[in-house]
Design a protein around this motif. Sequence first.
Motif, short mmCIF file in Angstrom:
data_model
loop_
_atom_site.label_atom_id
_atom_site.label_comp_id
_atom_site.label_asym_id
_atom_site.label_seq_id
_atom_site.Cartn_x
_atom_site.Cartn_y
_atom_site.Cartn_z
N MET B 129 1.06 -1.15 0.04
CA MET B 129 0.13 0.02 -0.02
C MET B 129 0.90 1.25 -0.01
SD MET B 129 -2.68 -1.10 3.10
CE MET B 129 -3.60 0.19 2.96
N ALA B 162 -4.63 -4.73 6.98
CA ALA B 162 -4.07 -4.91 5.69
C ALA B 162 -5.13 -5.67 4.89
CB ALA B 162 -2.72 -5.38 5.50
N LYS B 165 -8.22 -3.85 4.01
CA LYS B 165 -7.69 -2.60 3.66
C LYS B 165 -9.00 -1.53 2.71
CE LYS B 165 -5.27 -3.45 -0.80
NZ LYS B 165 -4.16 -3.50 -1.55
N ASN B 166 -8.87 -0.38 3.41
CA ASN B 166 -9.96 0.52 3.01
C ASN B 166 -11.44 0.21 3.52
OD1 ASN B 166 -8.04 1.83 1.45
ND2 ASN B 166 -8.34 0.67 -0.37
N PHE B 211 -1.34 6.16 8.08
CA PHE B 211 -2.25 5.15 7.31
C PHE B 211 -3.21 4.60 7.92
CE2 PHE B 211 2.29 4.82 5.68
CZ PHE B 211 2.12 4.54 4.35
N LEU B 222 -7.40 1.22 7.54
CA LEU B 222 -6.23 1.26 7.01
C LEU B 222 -6.21 1.60 5.63
CD1 LEU B 222 -2.92 0.60 7.62
CD2 LEU B 222 -3.24 -1.61 6.53
N SER B 223 -5.75 2.76 5.00
CA SER B 223 -5.91 3.10 3.83
C SER B 223 -4.58 3.96 3.21
CB SER B 223 -7.07 3.88 3.53
OG SER B 223 -7.07 5.27 4.12
N GLU B 224 -4.30 3.99 2.01
CA GLU B 224 -3.18 4.81 1.42
C GLU B 224 -3.52 6.14 1.46
OE1 GLU B 224 -2.03 2.69 -2.30
OE2 GLU B 224 -3.81 1.42 -1.63
#
Lengths: 495, 227
Positions: B129, B162, B165-166, B211, B222-224
């Motif tokens: 990510m 992870a 994620k998102n 993050f 958890l996201s970029e």
Amino acid sequence: MKIRTKLTLFFTAIFFVLILSLSLWYQYRLFYVLRSEALKNIEMFLKGFMDFGHGGFRKVKNLDEFIIRYKERINRDNFSKMLSRRTWNILYDKDFNIIGQTPLAAEFPLQNIKSYLTQKYFTAKFKSNSEYFKSEKETLFSDYKINLEYEFYTDKDNYTFYCIGKISEINIGNEKAYLAVLFPDNKNRLYLDKTLINVIFTLLFSMCIIIIFGLFYSKYSLSPINKIISELNNISEENLSKRIKTYKNNKDEITEITLSINNLLERIEKAFVMEKQFISDVSHEFKTPIAILQLNIDNISNNPHLSDDEIDKITSSLEILYSLDFLIQKLLYLSKLESNLCKFNPETISVNELLTAIKNNLESIAEVKDIKFVLNLKDDILKINGDKDLLYIALSNIAENALKYTDNGSVIIEAEKVDNKISVIIEDTGSGIPKNKIDRIFDKFYRIDTSRHDGKSFGIGLTISKRILDIHNAVINIESIENVRTKFIVTFQSL
Amino acid sequence: MNILVIEDNIKISDNISYILKNENYNYEISANGNEGYDKAISNEYDLIILDLMLPGMDGFEILESLRANQINTPVLVLSAKNQVEDKVKALNLGSDDYITKPFAAPELLARIKTILRRKYDISSNIIKMSELTIDTNKKEAFVSNEKLDLTQKEYDLLEFMAYNKNKVVSKIAIGQYIWGESLDLFTMSNFIDVHISNLRKKIGTISNKKFIQTKRGLGFILSEDEE
């Protein structure tokens, strides 16, 4: 006392009484027979003595003639030698003055002769002058092969011997005289003494035999019970399906007991299985709907268009759901504990290791709440016997509660050994527990402050702790000052 | 990816299918043990999600028969039974993982992905990510190629987020995944707060990017991309 010993003692006692009474009866009979034999001898002797010669004494006209004849008689050689040497023959006048007597009678005079008059027979005890028998042995007794030791048995220390005798009244015309005849009775006494000793030895010997035999026999006849005991001891919660072996061809009480025990085991096993099944069913029935709800909520919560208000509601639903699941889990756990379905594996465990693990695990709570959390181990080696996993749960619950109810200050865990006891002390500076409510905090779902419903109930954690500590025979004491501090003192038996 | 779900409770299988659909997995649902076993033996699947209590053949029987017939499709066991003996039995019979009801959607997803990666996707055992890289084989995490010094629990937490994620991961889901079900809400919530804040600090020393974001009280994402 074991049944085995009781049975043996009982039968020994019965045999003892039986054998003892038999031997006493035998001894009495023997005594009686010997005594009558002796008396018969005396009677015969008297008769022979009186009838001897020309018409015997019965034809004498007066006492004087009787005395003359008597003296002739006891001095006559063959009579003297035959009998006077081994009998007492004494003639008394009416005032019990001695008129004539045999040499033995002279050597061992009779005392208190008057008192014997009324008795059918009498026994007399003499103390022998050892010298007398010694000197006579050579001359008189040897001729007639009289066994001195036997007839006049003199025990070497006391030189005593016994005689049995009879005194009879002689009436001649108007005059009266008394004739006493005594025979040595040592032979019979000796014989009776010997049989008595034999009887005692036989009695003791047979008692020993009966005790040994009884112990073996009762062991043999009780061995099925011991077998049942050892088989029962081998049955635990894990192998409740085991049954006690029965022997069908044997229809005694043991078989009946075995069958009853097996019936009981059957019912216990059923109850156990039902209890286990119930817990498992309840568990399933609760968990499935909770699982559905949680998945539903999870899936809703990823909707990006949720308003803040909706997110709050979802959060609180999730939390409630989790608490519900947690609670059900604990309730089931408690019910397992209470019905002894929990595995209890006692082993030697280190209190220090246990407390360190608890402290490390809970440390982050103290970190977040910014309170001091101290572990104070006062001894290097503190060993107790217990189930590691269960004790972890029990003590961790108490420490967790302390952290939960302390907003500032500290939580201190201490462990120390005093005498034979190990105390674990968990002290906090939290809100404290009112005195009248201390006893109740181990009750399920008990709240100290009933008006507060902020989710901070003691719930069921402390109930579980108490139950686990009870299983371990540990004692819990609580000292608390409201709004100052609370102290949990858990005392274990040290190893 | 083809997934067979053998679960008799329609409400649960509905939810599972919703999760699988969102991840673009193909799936089939079977509500009966016998039917499920027939499907498993006649078609090829990449994963079987298997409930233990089923009408017809039960989960243990299905598992045993599959392995006896040399069908080595990975199996994830779902069960309301949380006794250790049941877990051990299922794992001994050849299941790949065991998850107890109730479970959170992210947890199911994380476990599915772990199995799939382990079994089929050995090359892609790395989750990337932007600057954050997680090597699920070596159990290591990197930010801008610099290794993060993480504790076991912190790593598990990061890997778990992870895999999801998102997506919002609730505290409850994290707690259930990492500590099982043995913690009460108060303790669990505190534990997670500490671990999240430590994780943020450790990532923060290397990168300024945030993050891990907090989604109100609900949980974390958890996201970029920073919002």
